[in-house]
Design a protein around this motif. Structure first.
Motif, PDB file in Angstrom:
ATOM      1  N   LEU A 126       0.829  -1.201   0.000  1.00  0.00           N
ATOM      2  CA  LEU A 126       0.000   0.000   0.000  1.00  0.00           C
ATOM      3  C   LEU A 126       0.865   1.254   0.000  1.00  0.00           C
ATOM      4  O   LEU A 126       0.575   2.238  -0.693  1.00  0.00           O
ATOM      5  CB  LEU A 126      -0.920  -0.003   1.227  1.00  0.00           C
ATOM      6  CG  LEU A 126      -1.792   1.235   1.437  1.00  0.00           C
ATOM      7  CD1 LEU A 126      -2.717   1.469   0.259  1.00  0.00           C
ATOM      8  CD2 LEU A 126      -2.596   1.121   2.726  1.00  0.00           C
ATOM      9  N   LEU A 127       1.953   1.220   0.756  1.00  0.00           N
ATOM     10  CA  LEU A 127       2.868   2.351   0.805  1.00  0.00           C
ATOM     11  C   LEU A 127       3.672   2.448  -0.483  1.00  0.00           C
ATOM     12  O   LEU A 127       3.878   3.543  -1.029  1.00  0.00           O
ATOM     13  CB  LEU A 127       3.817   2.197   1.997  1.00  0.00           C
ATOM     14  CG  LEU A 127       3.174   1.938   3.360  1.00  0.00           C
ATOM     15  CD1 LEU A 127       4.247   1.807   4.426  1.00  0.00           C
ATOM     16  CD2 LEU A 127       2.191   3.049   3.719  1.00  0.00           C
ATOM     17  N   ALA A 128       4.119   1.307  -0.987  1.00  0.00           N
ATOM     18  CA  ALA A 128       4.987   1.292  -2.167  1.00  0.00           C
ATOM     19  C   ALA A 128       4.273   1.783  -3.415  1.00  0.00           C
ATOM     20  O   ALA A 128       4.852   2.523  -4.220  1.00  0.00           O
ATOM     21  CB  ALA A 128       5.537  -0.116  -2.394  1.00  0.00           C
ATOM     22  N   ILE A 150      -4.919  -2.791  -0.709  1.00  0.00           N
ATOM     23  CA  ILE A 150      -4.977  -1.637  -1.595  1.00  0.00           C
ATOM     24  C   ILE A 150      -6.278  -0.866  -1.387  1.00  0.00           C
ATOM     25  O   ILE A 150      -6.391   0.304  -1.729  1.00  0.00           O
ATOM     26  CB  ILE A 150      -4.828  -2.087  -3.069  1.00  0.00           C
ATOM     27  CG1 ILE A 150      -3.487  -2.780  -3.269  1.00  0.00           C
ATOM     28  CG2 ILE A 150      -4.946  -0.910  -4.026  1.00  0.00           C
ATOM     29  CD1 ILE A 150      -2.281  -1.917  -2.941  1.00  0.00           C
ATOM     30  N   SER A 151      -7.272  -1.511  -0.803  1.00  0.00           N
ATOM     31  CA  SER A 151      -8.517  -0.825  -0.446  1.00  0.00           C
ATOM     32  C   SER A 151      -9.053  -1.412   0.847  1.00  0.00           C
ATOM     33  O   SER A 151      -8.744  -2.551   1.211  1.00  0.00           O
ATOM     34  CB  SER A 151      -9.564  -0.963  -1.555  1.00  0.00           C
ATOM     35  OG  SER A 151     -10.107  -2.272  -1.574  1.00  0.00           O
ATOM     36  N   SER A 152      -9.877  -0.647   1.537  1.00  0.00           N
ATOM     37  CA  SER A 152     -10.470  -1.149   2.778  1.00  0.00           C
ATOM     38  C   SER A 152     -11.454  -2.289   2.494  1.00  0.00           C
ATOM     39  O   SER A 152     -11.664  -3.160   3.336  1.00  0.00           O
ATOM     40  CB  SER A 152     -11.173  -0.012   3.525  1.00  0.00           C
ATOM     41  OG  SER A 152     -12.069   0.686   2.681  1.00  0.00           O
ATOM     42  N   THR A 153     -12.026  -2.305   1.299  1.00  0.00           N
ATOM     43  CA  THR A 153     -12.883  -3.432   0.912  1.00  0.00           C
ATOM     44  C   THR A 153     -12.066  -4.721   0.863  1.00  0.00           C
ATOM     45  O   THR A 153     -12.520  -5.778   1.314  1.00  0.00           O
ATOM     46  CB  THR A 153     -13.520  -3.172  -0.462  1.00  0.00           C
ATOM     47  OG1 THR A 153     -14.334  -2.003  -0.383  1.00  0.00           O
ATOM     48  CG2 THR A 153     -14.384  -4.355  -0.901  1.00  0.00           C
ATOM     49  N   ASP A 233      -6.629   6.787   8.901  1.00  0.00           N
ATOM     50  CA  ASP A 233      -6.561   6.860   7.439  1.00  0.00           C
ATOM     51  C   ASP A 233      -6.911   5.529   6.776  1.00  0.00           C
ATOM     52  O   ASP A 233      -6.993   5.454   5.544  1.00  0.00           O
ATOM     53  CB  ASP A 233      -5.153   7.274   6.988  1.00  0.00           C
ATOM     54  CG  ASP A 233      -4.810   8.694   7.409  1.00  0.00           C
ATOM     55  OD1 ASP A 233      -5.741   9.504   7.550  1.00  0.00           O
ATOM     56  OD2 ASP A 233      -3.613   8.981   7.598  1.00  0.00           O
ATOM     57  N   LEU A 234      -7.077   4.478   7.569  1.00  0.00           N
ATOM     58  CA  LEU A 234      -7.321   3.151   7.016  1.00  0.00           C
ATOM     59  C   LEU A 234      -8.757   2.677   7.218  1.00  0.00           C
ATOM     60  O   LEU A 234      -9.091   1.548   6.860  1.00  0.00           O
ATOM     61  CB  LEU A 234      -6.355   2.140   7.659  1.00  0.00           C
ATOM     62  CG  LEU A 234      -4.867   2.422   7.441  1.00  0.00           C
ATOM     63  CD1 LEU A 234      -4.023   1.380   8.169  1.00  0.00           C
ATOM     64  CD2 LEU A 234      -4.517   2.442   5.964  1.00  0.00           C
ATOM     65  N   ALA A 235      -9.586   3.553   7.773  1.00  0.00           N
ATOM     66  CA  ALA A 235     -10.968   3.166   8.015  1.00  0.00           C
ATOM     67  C   ALA A 235     -11.732   2.979   6.708  1.00  0.00           C
ATOM     68  O   ALA A 235     -12.546   2.062   6.563  1.00  0.00           O
ATOM     69  CB  ALA A 235     -11.663   4.208   8.888  1.00  0.00           C
ATOM     70  N   ASP A 236     -11.477   3.851   5.746  1.00  0.00           N
ATOM     71  CA  ASP A 236     -12.176   3.781   4.459  1.00  0.00           C
ATOM     72  C   ASP A 236     -11.280   4.386   3.385  1.00  0.00           C
ATOM     73  O   ASP A 236     -11.047   5.593   3.376  1.00  0.00           O
ATOM     74  CB  ASP A 236     -13.504   4.536   4.529  1.00  0.00           C
ATOM     75  CG  ASP A 236     -14.327   4.375   3.259  1.00  0.00           C
ATOM     76  OD1 ASP A 236     -14.066   3.414   2.501  1.00  0.00           O
ATOM     77  OD2 ASP A 236     -15.208   5.216   3.007  1.00  0.00           O
ATOM     78  N   TYR A 237     -10.772   3.558   2.493  1.00  0.00           N
ATOM     79  CA  TYR A 237      -9.847   4.065   1.474  1.00  0.00           C
ATOM     80  C   TYR A 237      -9.873   3.165   0.250  1.00  0.00           C
ATOM     81  O   TYR A 237     -10.302   2.002   0.300  1.00  0.00           O
ATOM     82  CB  TYR A 237      -8.421   4.143   2.031  1.00  0.00           C
ATOM     83  CG  TYR A 237      -7.811   2.793   2.330  1.00  0.00           C
ATOM     84  CD1 TYR A 237      -7.039   2.121   1.382  1.00  0.00           C
ATOM     85  CD2 TYR A 237      -8.029   2.164   3.555  1.00  0.00           C
ATOM     86  CE1 TYR A 237      -6.495   0.876   1.646  1.00  0.00           C
ATOM     87  CE2 TYR A 237      -7.494   0.920   3.821  1.00  0.00           C
ATOM     88  CZ  TYR A 237      -6.727   0.282   2.869  1.00  0.00           C
ATOM     89  OH  TYR A 237      -6.206  -0.955   3.122  1.00  0.00           O
ATOM     90  N   ASP A 238      -9.401   3.703  -0.864  1.00  0.00           N
ATOM     91  CA  ASP A 238      -9.285   2.952  -2.109  1.00  0.00           C
ATOM     92  C   ASP A 238      -8.159   3.566  -2.924  1.00  0.00           C
ATOM     93  O   ASP A 238      -8.290   4.683  -3.436  1.00  0.00           O
ATOM     94  CB  ASP A 238     -10.603   3.011  -2.888  1.00  0.00           C
ATOM     95  CG  ASP A 238     -10.544   2.227  -4.196  1.00  0.00           C
ATOM     96  OD1 ASP A 238      -9.475   1.638  -4.494  1.00  0.00           O
ATOM     97  OD2 ASP A 238     -11.554   2.194  -4.916  1.00  0.00           O
ATOM     98  N   TYR A 239      -7.053   2.834  -3.047  1.00  0.00           N
ATOM     99  CA  TYR A 239      -5.895   3.329  -3.785  1.00  0.00           C
ATOM    100  C   TYR A 239      -5.700   2.602  -5.115  1.00  0.00           C
ATOM    101  O   TYR A 239      -4.637   2.701  -5.719  1.00  0.00           O
ATOM    102  CB  TYR A 239      -4.635   3.241  -2.914  1.00  0.00           C
ATOM    103  CG  TYR A 239      -4.636   4.278  -1.819  1.00  0.00           C
ATOM    104  CD1 TYR A 239      -4.324   5.605  -2.102  1.00  0.00           C
ATOM    105  CD2 TYR A 239      -4.996   3.930  -0.523  1.00  0.00           C
ATOM    106  CE1 TYR A 239      -4.352   6.566  -1.106  1.00  0.00           C
ATOM    107  CE2 TYR A 239      -5.028   4.899   0.483  1.00  0.00           C
ATOM    108  CZ  TYR A 239      -4.705   6.208   0.186  1.00  0.00           C
ATOM    109  OH  TYR A 239      -4.743   7.164   1.179  1.00  0.00           O
ATOM    110  N   TYR A 240      -6.743   1.934  -5.577  1.00  0.00           N
ATOM    111  CA  TYR A 240      -6.639   1.320  -6.901  1.00  0.00           C
ATOM    112  C   TYR A 240      -6.369   2.340  -8.003  1.00  0.00           C
ATOM    113  O   TYR A 240      -5.617   2.048  -8.942  1.00  0.00           O
ATOM    114  CB  TYR A 240      -7.889   0.504  -7.212  1.00  0.00           C
ATOM    115  CG  TYR A 240      -7.821  -0.902  -6.659  1.00  0.00           C
ATOM    116  CD1 TYR A 240      -7.072  -1.884  -7.294  1.00  0.00           C
ATOM    117  CD2 TYR A 240      -8.488  -1.244  -5.486  1.00  0.00           C
ATOM    118  CE1 TYR A 240      -6.989  -3.170  -6.786  1.00  0.00           C
ATOM    119  CE2 TYR A 240      -8.415  -2.524  -4.966  1.00  0.00           C
ATOM    120  CZ  TYR A 240      -7.658  -3.481  -5.619  1.00  0.00           C
ATOM    121  OH  TYR A 240      -7.564  -4.755  -5.098  1.00  0.00           O
TER     122      TYR A 240
END
Length: 309
Positions: A126-128, A150-153, A233-240
């Motif tokens: 996720l960081l990379a 990569i996403s909270s889902t 910051d990890l409760a709800d995210y999507d980095y796709y």
């Protein structure tokens, strides 16, 4: 002590100049006036910065497996903020996800490097991927090993899959650990036992979980509390969407018995310049489970490149 967000994530994912030709480096130290990043490096050659999984773990579980790459490369490990031997930043606003990403840049600058290979395992991916998307000029290649989160889902899906894999005996043992006085009192040994038990569910040969060098510092409880700033910051995210911004050649490695294989295949499909390698007979830790196959895949990838130092 009640199970924390750290426990939840464990269930899911479970002024030196580098690269002097011919000079073997083995050293360690801290970065920053508050010693918020601890590093360990060895070997010589093209630089590889290694981003460990977690959050809350540290680089030691990757040893000595990743050290095999030090025969031909300069391997740089670091412990993320409030993890392992890294200190808790005095400024708690620096415990946000964006700071964890920019720490990779701090490590690169510490060693005076131009371009790097960036190797990340599990949560470290996720960081990379965020770093590679934001700093493409610094990344010669990206290597994602058993990428997760990569996403909270994805986190929720992986959590369900992990829970479903627990056999009765392991489920009973997990409950015993959580209800034990040592766990409730925050003893590192109890958390280590819980981590190993969780990792057992995502390894092809469960007995190999005992080979992982899981280390937690004596003050891990205090550091775990500091991670609560990160978990906001990890409760709800999507980095796709970040994946499509990555131009660097990317190698994605996964075990054929990896719980998160559906999510990993989705990650690969979103990368425009990637190679996907499945390592048979392994789960979340192919460098431990199938070392010869893992090393061959990594070295084949790295032989494509010649970095300027």
């Amino acid at each position: 002590m009640k199970p924390t967000l750290f426990t939840f994530w464990i269930f899911v994912v479970c002024g030196l100049i580098g690269c002097t030709a011919g000079q073997k480096l083995t050293s360690y130290g801290a970065i920053g006036s508050d010693k918020s990043l601890y590093y360990y490096h060895k070997g010589s050659g093209e630089p590889i910065i290694v981003v460990h999984g977690g959050p809350g773990l540290n680089h030691r579980y990757l040893l000595p497996y990743m050290d095999r790459l030090a025969d031909h490369h300069h391997i740089i490990y670091y412990d993320q903020r409030a993890c392992g031997d890294s200190e808790i930043p005095t400024d708690t606003t620096k415990m946000r996800l964006s700071s964890f990403v920019e720490d990779i840049e701090m490590v690169r600058k510490k060693f005076g490097l131009k371009k790097i290979h960036l190797l990340a395992h599990s949560w470290g991916s996720l960081l990379a991927v965020q770093y590679a998307a934001r700093h493409p000029q610094n990344v010669q290649s990206l290597i994602l090993v058993s990428p997760a989160a990569i996403s909270s889902t994805d986190v929720r899906e992986s959590s369900k899959a992990i829970s479903a894999r627990f056999e009765y005996a392991d489920q009973l043992k997990r409950n015993q650990i959580i209800e034990s006085a040592s766990f409730k009192n925050g003893q590192p040994e109890a958390m280590v036992n819980l981590i190993r038990l969780s990792f057992r569910q995502n390894i092809a040969d469960k007995s190999l979980a005992d080979s992982l060098n899981i280390y937690l510092p004596i003050d891990y409880g205090k550091k775990n509390l500091a991670l609560r700033y990160l978990f906001k910051d990890l409760a709800d995210y999507d980095y796709y969407p970040e994946l499509k911004k990555i131009s660097s050649p990317t190698l994605v490695i996964a075990g054929d018995q990896e719980i998160g294989l559906p999510q990993i295949e989705k990650i690969k499909s979103e990368l425009t310049n990637s190679t996907y390698k499945i390592i048979k007979g392994s789960g979340h830790f192919p460098f431990l489970e199938q070392p010869a196959l893992f090393d061959d895949v990594i070295r084949t990838h790295l032989t494509q490149f010649k970095l300027s130092k």
